[in-house]
Scaffold this motif. Structure first.
Motif, short mmCIF file in Angstrom:
data_model
loop_
_atom_site.label_atom_id
_atom_site.label_comp_id
_atom_site.label_asym_id
_atom_site.label_seq_id
_atom_site.Cartn_x
_atom_site.Cartn_y
_atom_site.Cartn_z
N PHE A 140 0.83 -1.20 0.00
CA PHE A 140 0.00 0.00 0.00
C PHE A 140 0.87 1.25 0.00
N ILE A 141 1.90 1.26 0.88
CA ILE A 141 2.80 2.43 0.96
C ILE A 141 3.52 2.63 -0.37
N GLN A 142 4.01 1.53 -1.00
CA GLN A 142 4.73 1.64 -2.29
C GLN A 142 3.79 2.16 -3.40
N GLN A 143 2.58 1.63 -3.38
CA GLN A 143 1.62 2.07 -4.41
C GLN A 143 1.25 3.52 -4.21
N LYS A 144 1.17 3.95 -2.95
CA LYS A 144 0.87 5.35 -2.65
C LYS A 144 1.99 6.26 -3.15
N ASP A 145 3.24 5.86 -2.89
CA ASP A 145 4.37 6.67 -3.38
C ASP A 145 4.41 6.71 -4.91
N LYS A 146 4.12 5.56 -5.50
CA LYS A 146 4.12 5.49 -6.98
C LYS A 146 3.04 6.42 -7.57
N LEU A 147 1.90 6.44 -6.94
CA LEU A 147 0.80 7.26 -7.44
C LEU A 147 1.10 8.75 -7.29
N THR A 148 1.63 9.13 -6.14
CA THR A 148 1.97 10.55 -5.94
C THR A 148 3.09 10.97 -6.88
N GLN A 149 4.04 10.07 -7.11
CA GLN A 149 5.14 10.38 -8.03
C GLN A 149 4.61 10.60 -9.44
N MET A 150 3.66 9.78 -9.87
CA MET A 150 3.08 9.92 -11.21
C MET A 150 2.34 11.25 -11.34
N ILE A 151 1.63 11.64 -10.25
CA ILE A 151 0.89 12.91 -10.30
C ILE A 151 1.85 14.08 -10.39
N THR A 152 2.92 14.06 -9.65
CA THR A 152 3.85 15.19 -9.65
C THR A 152 4.68 15.28 -10.91
N THR A 153 4.93 14.16 -11.55
CA THR A 153 5.81 14.18 -12.74
C THR A 153 5.05 14.27 -14.06
N GLU A 154 3.85 13.71 -14.11
CA GLU A 154 3.17 13.61 -15.40
C GLU A 154 1.96 14.53 -15.52
N MET A 155 1.28 14.80 -14.44
CA MET A 155 0.06 15.60 -14.53
C MET A 155 0.35 17.10 -14.60
N VAL A 156 1.47 17.51 -14.01
CA VAL A 156 1.74 18.95 -13.93
C VAL A 156 2.31 19.52 -15.21
N GLN A 184 -4.99 18.70 -5.74
CA GLN A 184 -5.96 18.24 -4.74
C GLN A 184 -5.88 16.73 -4.57
N LEU A 185 -5.77 16.01 -5.66
CA LEU A 185 -5.65 14.56 -5.58
C LEU A 185 -4.37 14.15 -4.87
N PHE A 186 -3.29 14.89 -5.20
CA PHE A 186 -2.00 14.60 -4.56
C PHE A 186 -2.10 14.78 -3.04
N THR A 187 -2.73 15.87 -2.60
CA THR A 187 -2.86 16.16 -1.15
C THR A 187 -3.68 15.09 -0.45
N GLU A 188 -4.78 14.72 -1.04
CA GLU A 188 -5.65 13.74 -0.41
C GLU A 188 -4.99 12.36 -0.35
N ILE A 189 -4.22 12.02 -1.38
CA ILE A 189 -3.51 10.73 -1.34
C ILE A 189 -2.44 10.75 -0.25
N GLU A 190 -1.74 11.92 -0.13
CA GLU A 190 -0.73 12.04 0.92
C GLU A 190 -1.34 11.91 2.31
N GLN A 191 -2.53 12.40 2.46
CA GLN A 191 -3.19 12.37 3.77
C GLN A 191 -3.86 11.02 4.05
N LEU A 192 -3.92 10.15 3.05
CA LEU A 192 -4.57 8.86 3.23
C LEU A 192 -3.73 7.98 4.16
#
Length: 496
Positions: free
Chosen positions: A100-116, A129-137
């Motif tokens: 779960f932790i690895q998948q969470k890091d992977k997802l936040t990394q994808m948001i910061t590198t590809e969505m912006v 907003q999605l990045f913040t909520e995932i970080e707080q999960l």
């Protein structure tokens, strides 16, 4: 009143700035340049617009493909994150928590590198907003002294919120895709409009080309008309021309040729008139003396003397016919004699020609059958009489003893058709063009006392050409035999 004004305007344009004085080479180069410039501009502008549309299309397609790919990948990674979290809450395995932790890091990394990377503020805000909520999960209860897991229901509520943000991102991505498609459509419509507007240069180039073609062709047509006048034997009118250098040089050469031809024509006409007059005077005395001898007016002659006087009489008669043919031929050479057109009854001219050949007709016992349509023609009666007399003379000369000559005249499609048909041997097709050459003589008819100078059909051909007419010879094969001479000339005549 409008047509003359338009014609005046066209003449003004064609004469503007002395454009008619330009050489054909200059007109050709300028016309080609004026035609090529708008076409080249339209081609380059169209190519540039197509290139821009192509680049814009390529960029839009790449962006759309990336958005679709990221949205799909985001959905997959979000599903994985939810699955690991749910499995950990139910099974309480440490390995699932680490995944779960690895998948969470992977997802936040994808948001910061590809969505912006997209320059779209709403999409960037949703991504943040999605990045913040995932970080707080987190999978543990907040503010609890003893670490305990969240309930599955609470976890699902949090993931519903994440899913809502993810759907908003997907919706915004679809809006961007639609925007790219709309921009492509607008660009394509703009390019189509631009290309259609560029086609307006084609009528412009056609007009320019037409003007310069007219500037080039018009003086050539005027020159052709002057050449045609020379061909028709009108040498009196001086050839003057103002135009391009090349055409003016040709016109000057034609004027020089016209002057020389006119001088030669006058010399020939003067010579023939003079020699004919000089020959006719002594010939009249010789003929009169020969007739007196032949009629035994100065005493009886023996048989040998009578035969000699008969030879003299025939030869003098032949010589007189030759001189008359020369005088007729002089009518062709002297173009001034062709200018006196008058109203004439065609039937009267034909009947007069028959009457002039009455002795020849009687001597060969030829029957002349006429079927004539009364027509009033505007022509030179003298030259038409010469034409008919020569053709009728040939018909009589080549007709058999006791033969028949048929003369027909009628109107057909504003043309006068005149046919003279005899029962002679005809003219071979190989010789039908040669008979119009001056002094050409075909094989003489059997038992004919009428001699030929070889000028008759030459005179006919030349005079008919002056009348814008034509002559056609048609021979009938055996056993019928005969020759049909068809004359055709315009019926530019007033009233009947």
């Amino acid at each position: 009143m409008k047509k003359p004004i338009k014609k005046w305007r066209i003449e003004t344009v064609l004469n503007f700035s002395g454009i008619r004085q330009w050489s054909i080479k200059s007109l050709t180069l300028i016309g080609f340049s004026l035609v090529a410039i708008p076409l080249t501009f339209a081609l380059l502008y169209g190519a540039n617009q197509v290139n821009k549309l192509s680049q814009q299309g390529s960029s839009a397609i790449i962006n759309v493909a990336e958005l679709v790919k990221i949205n799909r990948q985001l959905s997959i990674e979000m599903n994985k994150l939810q699955r690991f979290a749910s499995q950990y809450v139910v099974l309480e395995e440490q390995g699932l928590y680490e995944q779960f932790i690895q998948q969470k890091d992977k997802l936040t990394q994808m948001i910061t590198t590809e969505m912006v990377i997209y320059q779209d503020e709403p999409l960037n805000q949703l991504s943040q907003q999605l990045f913040t909520e995932i970080e707080q999960l987190n999978l543990h209860q907040p503010n609890s002294i003893n670490v305990s897991k969240k309930s599955l229901e609470l976890l699902q509520e949090e993931f519903k919120a994440l899913s809502s943000v993810s759907q908003m991102i997907n919706f915004r991505s679809n809006e961007l895709i639609s925007s790219h498609a709309q921009q492509m459509k607008i660009s394509a419509d703009s390019l189509r409009t631009t290309m259609l507007n560029s086609l307006l240069s084609i009528p412009l180039t056609i007009v320019i080309a037409g003007v310069f073609i007219l500037l080039i062709i018009r003086p050539l047509r005027q020159l052709s008309a002057k050449i045609y006048r020379l061909e028709q034997g009108h040498f009196q009118q001086k050839i003057t021309f103002s135009g391009s250098k090349e055409i003016k040089e040709i016109a000057d050469a034609l004027e020089l040729m016209r002057a020389r031809l006119h001088a030669l024509e006058l010399q020939k006409s003067s010579f023939i008139r003079h020699i004919s007059h000089e020959l006719k005077t002594p010939l009249a005395a010789i003929r009169e003396g020969t007739e007196l001898l032949y009629d035994n007016s100065v005493g009886p002659l023996n048989d040998d003397q009578q035969e000699i006087t008969n030879i003299l009489k025939v030869s003098v008669s032949r010589l007189q016919n030759l001189i008359e043919d020369l005088l007729d031929f002089n009518i062709v050479l002297d173009s001034t004699s062709l200018q006196d057109a008058e109203k004439s009854q065609l039937t009267s001219i034909i009947e007069q020609s028959i009457n002039d050949r009455k002795l020849d007709i009687q001597s060969k016992q030829v029957t002349v059958d006429s079927d004539l349509t009364p027509l009033i023609v505007q022509t030179n009666a003298k030259q038409l009489s010469v034409i008919l007399d020569n053709i009728l003379s040939n018909a009589i000369k080549y007709s058999p003893q006791g033969g028949k000559i048929t003369i027909q005249s009628y109107l057909e499609s504003h043309e006068i058709i005149l046919k003279i048909i005899d029962q002679g041997p005809g003219i071979p097709s190989s010789a039908q063009q040669q008979v119009f050459d001056a002094f050409y003589q075909g094989p003489p008819p059997n038992d004919s006392n009428i001699k030929s100078s070889g000028l008759g059909l030459t005179i006919v051909k030349e005079l008919l050409m002056r009348l814008n007419g034509d002559i056609k010879l048609t021979s009938f094969p055996a056993p019928k035999h005969g020759l049909m001479v068809t004359l055709r000339f315009p019926y530019h005549v007033q009233g009947k």
